[in-house]
Design an enzyme around this catalytic site. Structure first.
Site, PDB file in Angstrom:
ATOM      1  N   HIS A   1       0.848  -1.207   0.000  1.00 56.61           N
ATOM      2  CA  HIS A   1       0.000   0.000   0.000  1.00 56.61           C
ATOM      3  C   HIS A   1       0.879   1.252   0.000  1.00 56.61           C
ATOM      4  O   HIS A   1       0.641   2.194  -0.755  1.00 56.61           O
ATOM      5  CB  HIS A   1      -0.845   0.076   1.284  1.00 56.61           C
ATOM      6  CG  HIS A   1      -1.875  -0.987   1.456  1.00 56.61           C
ATOM      7  ND1 HIS A   1      -2.030  -1.700   2.625  1.00 56.61           N
ATOM      8  CD2 HIS A   1      -2.844  -1.445   0.620  1.00 56.61           C
ATOM      9  CE1 HIS A   1      -3.037  -2.532   2.516  1.00 56.61           C
ATOM     10  NE2 HIS A   1      -3.558  -2.416   1.307  1.00 56.61           N
TER      11      HIS A   1
ATOM     12  N   LYS B   1     -16.066  -7.115   4.745  1.00 56.50           N
ATOM     13  CA  LYS B   1     -14.768  -7.537   5.284  1.00 56.50           C
ATOM     14  C   LYS B   1     -14.813  -7.614   6.793  1.00 56.50           C
ATOM     15  O   LYS B   1     -15.324  -6.717   7.450  1.00 56.50           O
ATOM     16  CB  LYS B   1     -13.681  -6.550   4.849  1.00 56.50           C
ATOM     17  CG  LYS B   1     -13.336  -6.708   3.395  1.00 56.50           C
ATOM     18  CD  LYS B   1     -11.983  -6.118   3.099  1.00 56.50           C
ATOM     19  CE  LYS B   1     -11.581  -6.474   1.663  1.00 56.50           C
ATOM     20  NZ  LYS B   1     -10.299  -5.905   1.305  1.00 56.50           N
TER      21      LYS B   1
ATOM     22  N   ARG C   1      -1.570  -6.016  -8.379  1.00 54.15           N
ATOM     23  CA  ARG C   1      -0.566  -7.056  -8.130  1.00 54.15           C
ATOM     24  C   ARG C   1      -0.494  -8.051  -9.278  1.00 54.15           C
ATOM     25  O   ARG C   1       0.506  -8.740  -9.443  1.00 54.15           O
ATOM     26  CB  ARG C   1      -0.891  -7.802  -6.836  1.00 54.15           C
ATOM     27  CG  ARG C   1      -0.613  -6.995  -5.595  1.00 54.15           C
ATOM     28  CD  ARG C   1      -1.207  -7.621  -4.381  1.00 54.15           C
ATOM     29  NE  ARG C   1      -2.652  -7.571  -4.456  1.00 54.15           N
ATOM     30  CZ  ARG C   1      -3.474  -7.585  -3.413  1.00 54.15           C
ATOM     31  NH1 ARG C   1      -2.993  -7.697  -2.205  1.00 54.15           N
ATOM     32  NH2 ARG C   1      -4.780  -7.525  -3.573  1.00 54.15           N
TER      33      ARG C   1
ATOM     34  N   SER D   1      -3.276  -7.766   2.809  1.00 55.27           N
ATOM     35  CA  SER D   1      -3.572  -7.686   4.244  1.00 55.27           C
ATOM     36  C   SER D   1      -4.168  -8.999   4.754  1.00 55.27           C
ATOM     37  O   SER D   1      -3.836  -9.462   5.851  1.00 55.27           O
ATOM     38  CB  SER D   1      -4.554  -6.543   4.518  1.00 55.27           C
ATOM     39  OG  SER D   1      -3.991  -5.319   4.150  1.00 55.27           O
TER      40      SER D   1
END
Ligand code: PNS
Length: 165
Positions: A17, A41, A90, A127
């Site tokens: 990040h 989440k 990514r 994460s």
């Protein structure tokens, strides 16, 4: 004045990040890091904790400020007068997901999304994986700022103690 929003859940913030935020800060006069609440989440750190971690991690980055947000990202971009959203990619799986959001956001208000390829050093860092590996006793040191790493270990220990009660 060019301004971009870097949104995310940041639960917790990691070096992938921060690399994207740092590079965005070189491309735009101002970068607003937007810490969102995503109800789907299961968060380890609450909103205030995640915002505080980002503020600390970005303290030395000129032109970067941190805000919390709920609701539509496009509303936040309008509120902040930001011309672009910046996201790190990514790999192809990120692109699949992010391209749909970019398209939907563009349809709402015309805000554009700029994709930055993740630095290969952090291409596998997420994460969710960091939390999983650390929660199972694996070593994630070096993938996130030291202070965040310590907070992560402390929170996981707290959760483990609660679960053992
Ligand atoms: O950490 P993430 O999962 O990459 O963050 C996702 C986030 C917070 C950027 C995304 O869920 C978001 O933009 N939420 C705001 C709500 C919204 O605008 N939803 C419509 C997206 S097209």
């Amino acid at each position: 004045m060019s301004r971009a929003v870097c949104p995310g859940t940041f639960d917790p913030v990691h070096h992938g990040h921060l690399d994207v935020i740092t590079r965005a800060a070189r491309l735009f006069d101002e970068v607003v890091v937007a810490v969102g609440v995503n109800p789907s989440k299961n968060r380890l750190f609450d909103d205030d904790e995640r915002i505080a971690m980002l503020e600390r991690a970005c303290a030395d980055l000129p032109g970067v400020r941190v805000v919390g947000f709920t609701g539509l990202l496009t509303d936040l971009c309008a509120e902040q007068d930001a011309q672009a959203v910046v996201k790190g990619l990514r790999g192809p799986a990120d692109f699949e997901y992010e391209a749909r959001m970019a398209g939907m956001n563009s349809r709402q208000t015309g805000v554009d999304t700029v994709f930055l390829p993740t630095d290969p050093r952090w291409s596998y860092v997420a994460s969710s994986l960091v939390k999983e590996v650390a929660g199972l006793g694996g070593d994630v040191r070096g993938l996130l700022p030291d202070v965040v790493h310590e907070a992560l270990l402390a929170r996981l220990a707290e959760r483990a103690a609660q679960a053992g009660r």
